[in-house]
Design an enzyme around this catalytic site. Structure first.
Site, mmCIF file in Angstrom:
data_model
loop_
_atom_site.group_PDB
_atom_site.id
_atom_site.type_symbol
_atom_site.label_atom_id
_atom_site.label_comp_id
_atom_site.label_asym_id
_atom_site.label_seq_id
_atom_site.Cartn_x
_atom_site.Cartn_y
_atom_site.Cartn_z
ATOM 1 N N ASP A 106 0.171 17.099 -6.395
ATOM 2 C CA ASP A 106 0.338 18.477 -6.822
ATOM 3 C C ASP A 106 1.404 19.211 -6.009
ATOM 4 O O ASP A 106 2.249 19.909 -6.573
ATOM 5 C CB ASP A 106 -1.009 19.203 -6.719
ATOM 6 C CG ASP A 106 -0.968 20.612 -7.267
ATOM 7 O OD1 ASP A 106 -1.358 20.810 -8.428
ATOM 8 O OD2 ASP A 106 -0.542 21.529 -6.536
ATOM 9 N N VAL A 163 -1.474 22.964 -10.446
ATOM 10 C CA VAL A 163 -0.847 22.103 -11.450
ATOM 11 C C VAL A 163 -1.831 21.042 -11.931
ATOM 12 O O VAL A 163 -1.888 20.711 -13.110
ATOM 13 C CB VAL A 163 0.435 21.458 -10.905
ATOM 14 C CG1 VAL A 163 1.116 20.624 -11.982
ATOM 15 C CG2 VAL A 163 1.393 22.529 -10.395
ATOM 16 N N ASP A 164 -2.630 20.503 -11.021
ATOM 17 C CA ASP A 164 -3.671 19.558 -11.412
ATOM 18 C C ASP A 164 -4.664 20.209 -12.373
ATOM 19 O O ASP A 164 -5.092 19.590 -13.352
ATOM 20 C CB ASP A 164 -4.418 19.052 -10.178
ATOM 21 C CG ASP A 164 -3.754 17.844 -9.539
ATOM 22 O OD1 ASP A 164 -3.288 16.969 -10.289
ATOM 23 O OD2 ASP A 164 -3.705 17.774 -8.311
ATOM 24 N N VAL A 165 -5.043 21.450 -12.081
ATOM 25 C CA VAL A 165 -6.007 22.144 -12.937
ATOM 26 C C VAL A 165 -5.411 22.382 -14.320
ATOM 27 O O VAL A 165 -6.068 22.143 -15.346
ATOM 28 C CB VAL A 165 -6.448 23.465 -12.291
ATOM 29 C CG1 VAL A 165 -7.347 24.255 -13.237
ATOM 30 C CG2 VAL A 165 -7.193 23.198 -10.980
ATOM 31 N N GLY A 203 -5.397 19.131 -16.137
ATOM 32 C CA GLY A 203 -6.735 18.787 -16.592
ATOM 33 C C GLY A 203 -7.125 19.561 -17.835
ATOM 34 O O GLY A 203 -7.724 19.011 -18.769
#
Length: 389
Positions: free
Chosen positions: A141, A169-171, A174
């Site tokens: 991230d 960014v990961d969220v 997802g």
């Protein structure tokens, strides 16, 4: 509640680790999907990202995105491990994975291999930079925030570029994975065929830059860091008060008039330098100085209460503890507590943010211990339960 959860009967084989994939599978699990988390012998990386830990010693990073799942261990370095993983994957409706390109192919767990025997499979691959030119780039991230431009617009102009305080960014990725999976499942209802879903951190970030990316495309110029100010609206930033910062988010002339009336300087609403948003943006530095000269007279919480009463969007900058307390006071029920079957283990979790009136999210299973559900197979659909059972 007698109504089945919306994803009752959907079987998910989750090969993902860390954040984007586990976040996506948890969102599906909250709404009834049966998720089997397939872990290597050492477990998901985030099991070891400690401290902090909860009262039972489990890392809070791991527990934040792994409720409502069952954990099994598959050592893909062994024939038995590969056979177990394939058996689960070929029974699943959805496979989620975020391995480096080529890894799943090595074990016959890639989309093309699995769809030969399960054409209705929805297969979601999550990568850092896609599977073409960026296939070998590590998808962390922080790295994506840096090379994807987010850090360049985060922080003040005189500070170094800064990352966001969470792996945002990961969220985002997802969430995009969830949307893609649900769209593919909906399409399957009509066609009977599954498909490949691909999301990557870089594309998710560029999409998430919204107005900042749009202005770049329109002007050919990259936006600059502006601290907490907004490039297109003023006053829309944090301001100094007697004790702590106050966020003021004025988006209309009416709100601006209410703001300056509450501050005791109503004449600013008719000042040609601040008459409308365009002029306020052009004179934002002077405007902030004038407003802060009034705001330093009282604490942030006092101003927040007064301005809110007068229809001005404003609030003190809360800590996470204060934010949870505020959400609770507002009746948002931000925290749920999940209890294990023996009552010995419990876990407090931030509630799913999606509210469905008839089929709400359910909190059935604690974040699993590594391999806690050895030998698990997918369950048959069951009747739904209330989110507060």
């Amino acid at each position: 509640m007698d109504t089945k959860p919306p994803l009752d009967g959907v079987k998910v084989a989750d090969f993902s680790r860390v954040l984007a994939g586990p976040f996506a599978s948890m969102m599906l699990a909250d709404f009834g999907a049966d998720v089997i988390k397939i872990e290597r012998p050492s477990g998901d990386d985030t099991r070891h990202w400690v401290p902090p830990v909860d009262k039972h010693g489990m890392g809070t990073y791991f527990s934040s995105v792994n409720r409502n799942k069952r954990s099994i261990v598959c050592d893909l370095a062994t024939d038995d491990g590969v056979a177990t993983a394939r058996a689960i994957a070929t029974e699943a409706d959805v496979v989620i994975e975020n391995f480096r390109p080529g890894i799943m192919e090595k074990f016959g767990l890639d989309y093309d291999s699995l769809r030969a025997s399960r054409p209705e499979l929805v297969y979601c691959s999550i990568t850092g930079f896609g599977k073409t030119g960026g296939a070998l780039l590590p998808g962390y991230d922080l790295l994506v925030q840096a090379v994807g431009g987010l850090m360049s617009v985060t922080g003040s102009l005189d500070s170094e570029p800064s990352k966001v305080g969470v792996a945002l960014v990961d969220v985002l990725t997802g969430q995009n994975a969830v949307v893609g999976i649900l769209a593919a499942l909906r399409s399957r209802e009509a066609s009977g065929k599954g498909q490949r879903v691909e999301v990557n951190l870089m594309s998710s970030l560029l999409s998430g830059l919204v107005n900042q990316a749009s202005s770049t495309l329109a002007t050919g110029e990259s936006p600059q860091r502006m601290g907490n100010a907004h490039p297109s609206i003023a006053p829309y930033e944090t301001m100094t008060t007697a004790d702590s910062p106050l966020a003021v988010a004025v988006g209309t002339d009416k709100q601006f008039a209410a703001l300056v009336e509450a501050l005791g300087v109503p004449e600013l609403a008719t000042d040609k330098k601040f008459l409308n948003n365009t002029t306020r943006v052009a004179n934002r530095v002077e405007l902030k100085e004038v407003l802060e000269a009034r705001l330093v007279a009282k604490p942030a919480s006092d101003w927040a209460e007064l301005l809110t009463e007068n229809g001005v969007p404003a609030g003190k900058v809360n800590s996470v503890v204060e934010a949870l307390e505020l959400a609770d006071r507002l009746g948002l029920e931000p925290v749920v507590e999940i209890e294990g079957p023996d009552g010995e283990r419990t876990s407090q979790q931030v509630a799913n943010p999606i509210r469905l009136s008839e089929t709400p999210a359910q909190y059935r299973l604690l974040p699993p211990l590594l391999g806690e559900h050895a030998g698990a197979t997918f369950t048959t659909p069951t009747e739904g339960r209330s989110s507060h059972d």
